[in-house]
Motif scaffolding. Structure first.
Motif: not given
Length: 322
Positions: A19-23, A84-92, A154-165
């Motif tokens: 419930s707080t994943h986007p934050l 959907a990107a706000l829930f990037s890494g939610v599986s992790a 895995a969660m950190v990397r999945m959350q950070a992936d969208g900021r990369l080129p």
């Protein structure tokens, strides 16, 4: 208490985490702001005079750009990557809460019950001194973090992936793919990258969060400020979330950067360890960089802790006869 404590804590943690994943995602993106900035003095075109050496004149240093706040970061994610990107890494996040939080919550209850006084009660629940609660939190947090570290990376990397080129993104399909790629490309040890930081952070968070909640709840009930119900649970959990955010943010910033760093074959890693990362961060961005992302940390830690403990109390009420 045994297995039931683990089940209760696991259910509450998964609900709170999702419930707080986007934050949490916004917090991670903010903690990584400025990490790749390496200010290099720009040079004006060289001046050459007949019979003299060429001289390069440095340009005046430009002020660093103002970094966006949590609302701006959230808007950037929405517009650049979609809702959907706000829930990037939610599986992790689900896997992390299943491993890490289930372990720490269940073990904390076991230790607290074992060390509690059989005669002293508050609101019908055994009580123990604050120092024993903190000790139980430190132990359970360390064990939980060691178990859940692969999911945390895995969660950190999945959350950070969208900021990369686009060319540099890892493009993990899910937590299983993330873990598999890390093992294939970087070895099994990469799953425990930053584990010392994860353990330190988890010890701080668990000790401050769980001990503060129990202490605040007991104080409210002992002084008769409110009955044992939803308002008491919300007040105690919000206090616990604030204390945990203040205590853990510096370790969390360093953990996020160490876990997210790219290590190329044959090249030295950007950070030699936690202390090196903390020193480089402070030298490049100032001491307050360790509190980068603090507003979203509080904004996430507060609701997360409230949802966690309110859900936990409800699950306990449902499972009390089992």
């Amino acid at each position: 208490m045994g297995f039931k404590g683990f089940a209760e804590g696991g259910i509450a943690s998964i609900v709170a985490g999702c419930s707080t994943h986007p934050l949490d995602l916004i917090k991670v993106r903010m903690q990584l702001q400025g990490e790749t900035l390496a200010p290099v003095p720009a040079l004006r075109p060289a001046l050459a005079f007949p019979g003299s050496a060429t001289v390069a004149i440095p340009q005046p240093a430009l002020a660093p750009p103002r970094r966006p706040g949590p609302i701006a970061v959230g808007r950037q994610i929405l517009f650049a990557e979609g809702p959907a990107a706000l829930f990037s890494g939610v599986s992790a996040t689900v896997l992390r809460q299943t491993l890490y939080s289930t372990t720490r919550m269940g073990l904390y209850e076991i230790l607290k019950t074992k060390w509690s006084s059989s005669t002293s009660t508050t609101g019908g629940a055994p009580t123990i001194p604050l120092y024993k609660k903190i000790t139980a939190g430190l132990i359970s947090g360390a064990v939980g973090a060691a178990v859940g570290n692969p999911a945390d990376v895995a969660m950190v990397r999945m959350q950070a992936d969208g900021r990369l080129p686009m060319a540099e993104r890892r493009n993990y399909k899910g937590v299983g793919d993330a873990l598999g790629q890390m093992v294939r490309r970087e070895g099994v040890r990469s799953l425990w990258r930053g584990s010392a930081l994860t353990v330190n952070r988890a010890m701080i968070v668990t000790a401050s969060q769980l001990a503060t909640y129990d202490q605040a709840k007991e104080a409210i009930l002992r002084k008769g400020l409110m009955p044992d119900g939803l308002p008491t649970h919300v007040a105690a959990s919000f206090t616990a979330g604030l204390v945990a955010a203040v205590a853990s943010n510096p370790v969390d910033v360093v953990k996020t950067r160490v876990m997210n760093m790219k290590v190329e074959k044959g090249a030295p890693p950007p950070y030699a360890g936690a202390l090196d990362c903390a020193l480089k961060t402070m030298r490049a961005e100032g001491p307050m960089a360790l509190y980068k992302g603090f507003i979203p940390t509080v904004s996430r830690q507060g609701p997360f802790t409230v949802v966690l403990f309110v859900t936990l109390e409800q699950v306990r009420a449902i499972l009390k006869d089992f």
